[in-house]
Structure formats: structure tokens, C-alpha cells
Design a protein around this motif. Structure first.
Motif, short mmCIF file in Angstrom:
data_model
loop_
_atom_site.label_atom_id
_atom_site.label_comp_id
_atom_site.label_asym_id
_atom_site.label_seq_id
_atom_site.Cartn_x
_atom_site.Cartn_y
_atom_site.Cartn_z
N THR A 32 -4.17 8.68 6.43
CA THR A 32 -3.26 9.75 6.08
C THR A 32 -2.47 10.21 7.29
N ASP A 33 -2.89 10.12 8.42
CA ASP A 33 -2.35 10.39 9.94
C ASP A 33 -1.06 9.63 9.99
N LYS A 34 -0.05 10.23 10.12
CA LYS A 34 1.27 9.72 10.19
C LYS A 34 1.45 9.09 11.58
N PRO A 35 1.96 8.32 11.80
CA PRO A 35 2.11 7.70 13.31
C PRO A 35 2.85 8.70 14.35
N ALA A 36 4.00 9.33 13.83
CA ALA A 36 4.40 10.50 14.70
C ALA A 36 3.44 11.50 15.20
N SER A 37 2.41 11.64 14.25
CA SER A 37 1.55 12.91 14.58
C SER A 37 0.55 12.42 15.75
N LEU A 38 0.55 10.98 16.09
CA LEU A 38 -0.32 10.53 17.14
C LEU A 38 0.47 10.50 18.38
N ARG A 39 1.68 10.85 18.56
CA ARG A 39 2.58 10.75 19.52
C ARG A 39 2.28 11.48 20.77
N SER A 40 1.42 12.57 20.77
CA SER A 40 1.12 13.48 21.89
C SER A 40 -0.11 12.79 22.48
N ASP A 41 -1.21 12.27 21.61
CA ASP A 41 -2.51 11.82 22.06
C ASP A 41 -1.86 10.43 22.86
N PHE A 45 -4.45 1.06 7.25
CA PHE A 45 -3.87 2.14 8.16
C PHE A 45 -4.78 3.24 8.74
N THR A 46 -5.99 2.76 8.96
CA THR A 46 -6.83 3.39 9.64
C THR A 46 -6.51 3.06 11.09
N LYS A 47 -6.55 3.83 11.92
CA LYS A 47 -5.99 3.54 13.31
C LYS A 47 -6.99 3.89 14.46
N PHE A 48 -6.97 3.27 15.56
CA PHE A 48 -8.01 3.54 16.78
C PHE A 48 -7.02 3.62 18.03
N LEU A 49 -7.12 4.52 18.62
CA LEU A 49 -6.12 4.64 20.02
C LEU A 49 -7.40 4.30 20.97
N VAL A 50 -6.63 3.31 21.95
CA VAL A 50 -7.49 2.57 23.12
C VAL A 50 -6.65 3.06 24.23
N GLY A 51 -7.78 3.48 25.22
CA GLY A 51 -7.04 3.88 26.50
C GLY A 51 -6.85 2.59 27.60
N ARG A 52 -6.12 2.94 28.60
CA ARG A 52 -5.91 1.72 29.63
C ARG A 52 -7.17 1.08 30.02
N ASP A 53 -8.35 1.71 30.01
CA ASP A 53 -9.73 1.42 30.37
C ASP A 53 -10.23 0.34 29.33
N GLY A 54 -9.64 0.36 28.21
CA GLY A 54 -10.21 -0.65 27.09
C GLY A 54 -11.20 0.32 26.36
N GLN A 55 -11.26 1.48 26.40
CA GLN A 55 -12.27 2.32 25.52
C GLN A 55 -11.59 2.91 24.43
N CYS A 67 0.76 -1.26 -0.09
CA CYS A 67 0.05 -0.03 0.00
C CYS A 67 0.94 1.28 -0.09
N GLY A 68 0.32 2.22 -0.57
CA GLY A 68 1.01 3.56 -0.60
C GLY A 68 1.37 4.08 0.80
N PHE A 69 0.68 3.65 1.89
CA PHE A 69 1.06 3.87 3.20
C PHE A 69 1.70 2.90 3.95
N THR A 70 2.08 1.76 3.24
CA THR A 70 2.98 0.58 4.01
C THR A 70 4.14 1.38 4.73
N PRO A 71 4.84 2.34 4.29
CA PRO A 71 5.97 2.86 4.95
C PRO A 71 5.46 3.50 6.41
N GLN A 72 4.25 3.50 6.82
CA GLN A 72 3.71 3.82 8.24
C GLN A 72 4.35 2.74 9.11
N TYR A 73 4.64 1.56 8.56
CA TYR A 73 4.91 0.54 9.44
C TYR A 73 6.46 0.99 10.10
#
Length: 163
Positions: free
Chosen positions: A145-154, A127-137, A36-42
Motif C-alpha cells: 500500500t506504500d505508494k512509490p512517491a512516499s518512498l522518495r525521501s528515503d 508490490f512489496t518493496k525493499f530499499l537497498v543501500g549502496r553497500d548492498g544491505q 493487480c489493484g496496485f499495478t498502477p504503481q508501475y
């Protein structure tokens, strides 16, 4: 199902795994593909894993071949590709479907918890991504298109939220 820990998945080696094993961790669940064009996100996903894994964070990769036949290989080929091309150490899983009548129950739940743009639940691409908290939610859904590095602060905020 009330949280991510209620689900079981199959790992890349074909073993059933309960997501209960990740209780208390922050998770980034991603449908991935090797051609995929997004494969470099690995590379970015692996960087997050190595940098934040000690803080109770893990990426969970779920190969999917529903978008342009961009994950044609079997689990052995996928595992080898991820290891040799990107040095992936985060948990990879058996190939699944994320949309349609055969969508994995985990993905049906994730999409219901955090629909996409305009309330659509369908996963639009790899490469759609879901962030799940420690509570499992589910905290947030991110576009391919959201690059992994842009998720770092979240991710860092989620790691600190329930320490």
C-alpha cells in the motif's frame, strides 16, 4: 549471502545477470504483477527511476504470480505490457516465486534481512518493496500500500548517504 551483490537473477529476456552489476547503487526491489489493484504503481516506480536514476538509483522489478494469479502472462507478455502501458525502463526480470519452498534465494535473503509486521517474513501481496543501500544491505521494507512517491525521501537519503 552477505549482500545483494552476492545474488544472480534472470532478466526478462532469459539472460542470467549478477546483481554485482548494481554495486554502489541504491536499489528498490519490487515484486510486481500486471493484473493487480496496485499495478498502477508501475507509473510511480517509473517516475522514481527517471527522476533518480542519474543519482545512482534503480528499480528492479520481479514479476510474481503467487497472489491471486495476477501475473498470468509469460515474460514476453509482461515485458510488452510494462512497456506499452507504463513506459517502464527499469530492469525487469523473469517471473519468480517470493514465498514458499521455491522462493528465489534473493527473496529468501531480503525477507530474512527485513521481516514484515510482527516479524513475519512472508511477502503478503504484490508490490512489496525493499530499499537497498549502496553497500548492498537492506535499509527498509515497505508494504504494497506504500505508494512509490512516499518512498522518495528515503531513496534520496540513501542516495546521499554514501556518496
Amino acid at each position: 549471502m552477505t549482500n545483494i551483490y552476492d545474488f544472480s537473477v534472470t532478466d526478462i529476456r532469459g539472460h542470467a545477470r549478477s546483481l554485482e552489476a548494481y554495486r554502489g547503487q541504491v536499489l528498490l526491489v519490487v515484486n510486481v504483477a500486471s493484473k493487480c489493484g496496485f499495478t498502477p504503481q508501475y507509473a510511480g516506480l517509473e517516475e522514481l527511476q527517471r527522476e533518480l536514476g542519474a543519482d545512482g538509483f534503480s528499480v528492479l522489478g520481479f514479476p510474481c504470480d503467487q497472489f491471486g494469479h495476477q501475473e498470468p502472462g509469460d515474460e514476453s507478455q509482461i515485458q510488452q505490457f510494462c512497456s506499452t502501458q507504463y513506459g517502464v525502463t527499469f530492469p525487469m526480470h523473469a517471473k519468480i516465486e517470493v514465498n514458499g519452498p521455491n522462493a528465489h534465494p534473493l527473496y529468501r535473503w531480503l525477507k530474512g534481512e527485513k521481516p514484515g509486521v510482527l516479524g513475519t517474513e512472508a511477502i503478503k501481496w504484490n508490490f512489496t518493496k525493499f530499499l537497498v543501500g549502496r553497500d548492498g544491505q537492506v535499509i527498509k521494507r515497505y508494504a504494497p500500500t506504500d505508494k512509490p512517491a512516499s518512498l522518495r525521501s528515503d531513496i534520496l537519503a540513501a542516495c546521499k548517504a554514501a556518496e
